[in-house]
Design an enzyme around this catalytic site. Structure first.
Site, PDB file in Angstrom:
ATOM      1  N   ASP A  46      89.160 136.699  13.711  1.00 13.46           N
ATOM      2  CA  ASP A  46      87.920 137.372  14.085  1.00 13.46           C
ATOM      3  C   ASP A  46      87.816 138.696  13.353  1.00 13.46           C
ATOM      4  O   ASP A  46      88.777 139.465  13.288  1.00 13.46           O
ATOM      5  CB  ASP A  46      87.900 137.635  15.596  1.00 13.46           C
ATOM      6  CG  ASP A  46      87.806 136.366  16.417  1.00 13.46           C
ATOM      7  OD1 ASP A  46      86.701 135.810  16.513  1.00 13.46           O
ATOM      8  OD2 ASP A  46      88.841 135.934  16.971  1.00 13.46           O
ATOM      9  N   HIS A  50      80.165 138.896  18.856  1.00  9.62           N
ATOM     10  CA  HIS A  50      80.222 138.769  20.301  1.00  9.62           C
ATOM     11  C   HIS A  50      81.314 139.663  20.881  1.00  9.62           C
ATOM     12  O   HIS A  50      82.175 140.161  20.166  1.00  9.62           O
ATOM     13  CB  HIS A  50      80.484 137.319  20.693  1.00  9.62           C
ATOM     14  CG  HIS A  50      81.771 136.759  20.168  1.00  9.62           C
ATOM     15  ND1 HIS A  50      81.941 136.410  18.840  1.00  9.62           N
ATOM     16  CD2 HIS A  50      82.970 136.498  20.764  1.00  9.62           C
ATOM     17  CE1 HIS A  50      83.164 135.954  18.649  1.00  9.62           C
ATOM     18  NE2 HIS A  50      83.817 136.009  19.799  1.00  9.62           N
ATOM     19  N   ASP A  75      90.437 134.638  26.938  1.00  8.23           N
ATOM     20  CA  ASP A  75      90.302 136.018  26.478  1.00  8.23           C
ATOM     21  C   ASP A  75      91.276 136.911  27.243  1.00  8.23           C
ATOM     22  O   ASP A  75      91.093 137.171  28.434  1.00  8.23           O
ATOM     23  CB  ASP A  75      88.877 136.529  26.689  1.00  8.23           C
ATOM     24  CG  ASP A  75      87.889 135.940  25.701  1.00  8.23           C
ATOM     25  OD1 ASP A  75      88.349 135.276  24.754  1.00  8.23           O
ATOM     26  OD2 ASP A  75      86.678 136.133  25.879  1.00  8.23           O
ATOM     27  N   GLU A 127      80.178 130.944  19.278  1.00  3.98           N
ATOM     28  CA  GLU A 127      79.627 129.579  19.259  1.00  3.98           C
ATOM     29  C   GLU A 127      78.106 129.583  19.331  1.00  3.98           C
ATOM     30  O   GLU A 127      77.498 130.446  19.985  1.00  3.98           O
ATOM     31  CB  GLU A 127      80.201 128.786  20.433  1.00  3.98           C
ATOM     32  CG  GLU A 127      81.709 128.632  20.348  1.00  3.98           C
ATOM     33  CD  GLU A 127      82.358 128.140  21.624  1.00  3.98           C
ATOM     34  OE1 GLU A 127      83.472 127.598  21.541  1.00  3.98           O
ATOM     35  OE2 GLU A 127      81.774 128.305  22.715  1.00  3.98           O
ATOM     36  N   LYS A 173      80.273 127.340  14.601  1.00  7.46           N
ATOM     37  CA  LYS A 173      81.039 126.669  15.653  1.00  7.46           C
ATOM     38  C   LYS A 173      80.116 126.177  16.765  1.00  7.46           C
ATOM     39  O   LYS A 173      79.196 126.879  17.189  1.00  7.46           O
ATOM     40  CB  LYS A 173      82.093 127.612  16.234  1.00  7.46           C
ATOM     41  CG  LYS A 173      83.042 126.941  17.228  1.00  7.46           C
ATOM     42  CD  LYS A 173      84.002 127.922  17.874  1.00  7.46           C
ATOM     43  CE  LYS A 173      84.937 128.542  16.872  1.00  7.46           C
ATOM     44  NZ  LYS A 173      85.959 129.399  17.547  1.00  7.46           N
ATOM     45  N   THR A 217      84.969 122.049  18.901  1.00  8.02           N
ATOM     46  CA  THR A 217      86.158 122.338  19.709  1.00  8.02           C
ATOM     47  C   THR A 217      86.583 121.132  20.546  1.00  8.02           C
ATOM     48  O   THR A 217      86.000 120.066  20.477  1.00  8.02           O
ATOM     49  CB  THR A 217      85.899 123.542  20.629  1.00  8.02           C
ATOM     50  OG1 THR A 217      84.831 123.211  21.528  1.00  8.02           O
ATOM     51  CG2 THR A 217      85.514 124.772  19.831  1.00  8.02           C
ATOM     52  N   GLU A 228      88.864 122.451  16.206  1.00  3.49           N
ATOM     53  CA  GLU A 228      90.000 123.168  16.762  1.00  3.49           C
ATOM     54  C   GLU A 228      90.231 122.719  18.191  1.00  3.49           C
ATOM     55  O   GLU A 228      89.381 122.079  18.810  1.00  3.49           O
ATOM     56  CB  GLU A 228      89.756 124.677  16.706  1.00  3.49           C
ATOM     57  CG  GLU A 228      88.518 125.142  17.438  1.00  3.49           C
ATOM     58  CD  GLU A 228      88.181 126.599  17.170  1.00  3.49           C
ATOM     59  OE1 GLU A 228      88.009 127.361  18.148  1.00  3.49           O
ATOM     60  OE2 GLU A 228      88.085 126.979  15.985  1.00  3.49           O
ATOM     61  N   LEU A 242      92.118 124.675  24.199  1.00  4.95           N
ATOM     62  CA  LEU A 242      93.157 125.347  24.980  1.00  4.95           C
ATOM     63  C   LEU A 242      94.501 125.186  24.277  1.00  4.95           C
ATOM     64  O   LEU A 242      94.716 124.233  23.533  1.00  4.95           O
ATOM     65  CB  LEU A 242      93.231 124.754  26.392  1.00  4.95           C
ATOM     66  CG  LEU A 242      91.935 124.814  27.222  1.00  4.95           C
ATOM     67  CD1 LEU A 242      92.109 124.042  28.520  1.00  4.95           C
ATOM     68  CD2 LEU A 242      91.522 126.249  27.498  1.00  4.95           C
TER      69      LEU A 242
END
Length: 596
Positions: A135, A175, A183, A268, A377, A424, A462, A465
């Site tokens: 990021d 974001h 997070d 996303e 994404k 994802t 990706e 989790l």
């Protein structure tokens, strides 16, 4: 002029129509990757782009159909050079990237523990990993004030990645970090933006009860000059241009291979419909996020143009943790099936498409001519996928039902910018999910990846989790090559890359890392690490200009459901361990998810 109402009342042309035969032949008889590769190697490929663009007007949506189906033609000139045995297997190679820690650059804009990070990166390189994803936080770089950018810490990070022999996928992260699953740190939007929000809280996404979400600026602010005379889109564009200017040496050196453009919460393309910060817990249906004054005004304008000024935004769609059947909107014979409900959902999802299209066009202008690929994404919202209303997807902006594909239009939009669709939840199996949530991660992944391939774009993905078990890795391997390895050349279907979430002490623990290294080797089809992406993926060429805009109606043709490509039941490149190990891994993962 074609209005929103005419979209709702018109029938999508069937592929049986004579005017659509050519497109149907392409979609159902898409050339295999092997055919394309052989043609490319013989220098006989002529590739005609989709020609898909988007044209969005404010309020009503103007549109006319002018789609051009992609074609791949070859002319007989010379026989293709035969592939060596090594080249045949290398064509099955799927690169593996590892997501860097969220706080690799601190909120104070410092690259801390550089020595420790260097050690970890070298371990990844020794394990055969191709690169990392990181990021690049707006809230850090432009924190001091408008257009006051500080790239020093990120330059140090990129230099370190380069030193360790890895590539980097850079995320333009517009974001907030914090408030979503996984997070562990908090990186807010720039303070000067939050200050503007104090006097005008409608710059943030808002739910029906008036709760503001400060994760990402509302789509309603995209073209409003609310930020010292700049619009939100201009802010994003200026940021990306500053990144390009300050990182041009890394771009020129080929270190940066992807620019993933953040388009919403968690980066996303979606609405922040399921925020943990507001009390959402899995598997709640979430809430619509379009009640700020800017989006409310846009909806009223669209409804009025459609001849229904009396229509208002939904007030019967429940709360974050409701189930579909407990609401009037998503229940049996619910509002979502009515003319009013369909109009709203079309408007809501089209706003998302227009948002992504506009910002990606800006990104394309900025990185035009550089040897990088753009990416976006899309979130894997797998809960309630097997319910009739797909409620959790609808609140997030994915208008996906049994008779309407909500993802292929996104892929079609991405195609005009030569962008990769990054999806994802690649690691998830249906059997690991609670039956009461009616989850369908396997079917969802199959649908989304198939839609991307049908639109002739690259797809990547990706895990959602953290997973360290063989079962999770094997599911990723299956999705990366759904029909397995082709020992005679490129496989029929193949993802362009997989990013593992994420670099941590847990991943590098001896047992976990041993399994992970095997996973990397299997993703590489048992081949040694290859530093040249051109040998296993489509060539990285200078980014071309986005294709011309065309109206939204053509994009909506892609809502016509199509049978997904068949996927094998299991991967033919298993990490190992076999049935009992996989069963135990799945069981442990399910128990862990229940008690989280």
């Amino acid at each position: 002029m074609v209005t929103m109402a005419s979209i709702m009342n018109s029938k999508i042309p069937c592929f049986g129509d004579s005017s659509r035969v050519h497109q149907a032949e392409f979609l159902w008889a898409m050339p295999s990757v092997n055919q394309v590769e052989n043609a490319r190697r013989a220098k006989q490929v002529r590739r005609v782009g989709l020609g898909h663009g988007l044209s969005f007007s404010s309020g009503s949506v103007d549109m006319s159909i002018q789609a051009v189906a992609p074609e791949i033609s070859t002319t007989a000139a010379e026989a293709p050079t035969p592939l060596s045995e090594n080249e045949k297997m290398l064509a099955n190679y799927v690169p593996v990237y590892v997501m860097l820690p969220l706080e690799v650059v601190t909120v104070d804009n410092v690259l801390e523990n550089k020595d420790g990070l260097e050690k970890q990166l070298k371990e990844l390189r020794a394990a055969g990993v191709d690169g990392v994803m990181g990021d690049v936080w707006w809230g850090i770089v432009e924190s001091k004030g408008p257009k006051q950018y500080d790239w020093n810490a990120y330059r140090s990070l990129f230099e370190l990645v380069q030193l360790c022999g890895l590539k980097i996928q850079a995320i333009m992260s517009f974001h907030q970090c914090g408030g979503n699953v996984g997070d562990a740190v908090n990186i807010p939007l720039p303070q000067w933006v939050l200050d503007i929000g104090e006097s005008d809280p409608d710059i943030f996404y808002t739910n029906r009860t008036g709760n503001r979400n400060k994760e990402y600026l509302t789509i309603g602010a995209d073209n409003q000059p609310l930020f010292g005379g700049r619009t939100a889109v201009e802010i994003y564009s200026d940021y990306m241009q500053s990144f390009r200017d300050n990182m041009s040496d890394f771009l020129d050196a080929g270190l940066v291979i992807d620019i993933e453009v953040g388009l919403g919460p968690a980066g996303e393309l979606r609405y922040p419909s399921y925020p943990s910060s507001q009390g959402w817990v899995f598997p709640g249906i979430g809430e619509f996020q379009c009640y700020d004054k800017y989006l409310k005004a846009e909806f009223l304008e669209a409804a009025t143009s459609a001849g229904h000024p009396e229509w208002e935004l939904p007030d019967n769609a429940g709360e974050y943790n409701d189930t579909p059947e407990s609401t009037e909107f998503f229940g049996s014979n619910g509002t979502y099936l009515t003319e009013k409900g369909k109009f709203f959902l079309t408007w809501y999802s089209n706003k998302l498409l227009g948002h992504g299209d506009q910002i990606l066009e800006e990104a394309n202008k900025i990185f035009l001519g550089y040897k990088v690929k753009l990416a976006a994404k899309v979130s894997g919202i797998h809960w309630w996928y097997k319910s009739d209303s797909h409620a959790a997807e609808l609140t997030a902006g994915y208008y996906n039902l049994q008779d309407r594909d909500g993802y292929r239009p996104i892929a079609r939009m991405l195609s005009r910018h030569y962008a990769i669709l990054n999806f994802t939840c690649l690691e998830m199996r249906d059997s690991e999910q609670s039956a009461s949530a009616k989850s369908g991660p396997q079917e969802l992944v199959q649908q989304v990846l198939s839609g991307g391939w049908r639109e002739n774009i690259e797809v990547a993905g990706e895990n959602a989790l953290a997973r360290y078990d063989r079962s999770g890795y094997n599911q990723i391997l299956l999705n990366a090559r759904p029909n397995g390895v082709n020992k005679d050349g490129p496989p029929k279907l193949k993802m362009s890359g997989v990013t593992y979430l994420r670099l941590s002490d847990d991943l590098l623990e001896a047992k976990n890392f041993s399994i992970f290294k095997t996973f990397v080797k299997k993703m590489h089809a048992d081949q040694d690490y290859c530093p040249d992406p051109n040998k296993y993926n489509s060539p990285i060429v200078p980014l071309e200009k986005s294709k011309p805009k065309i109206p939204i109606e053509d994009i909506l043709e892609a809502t016509k459901p199509m049978v997904p490509f068949p996927f094998n039941k299991e991967t033919d490149m298993s990490v190992g361990g076999g049935g009992l190990s996989d069963l135990l891994g799945s069981l442990i993962n399910r128990i862990t998810s229940i008690f989280k």
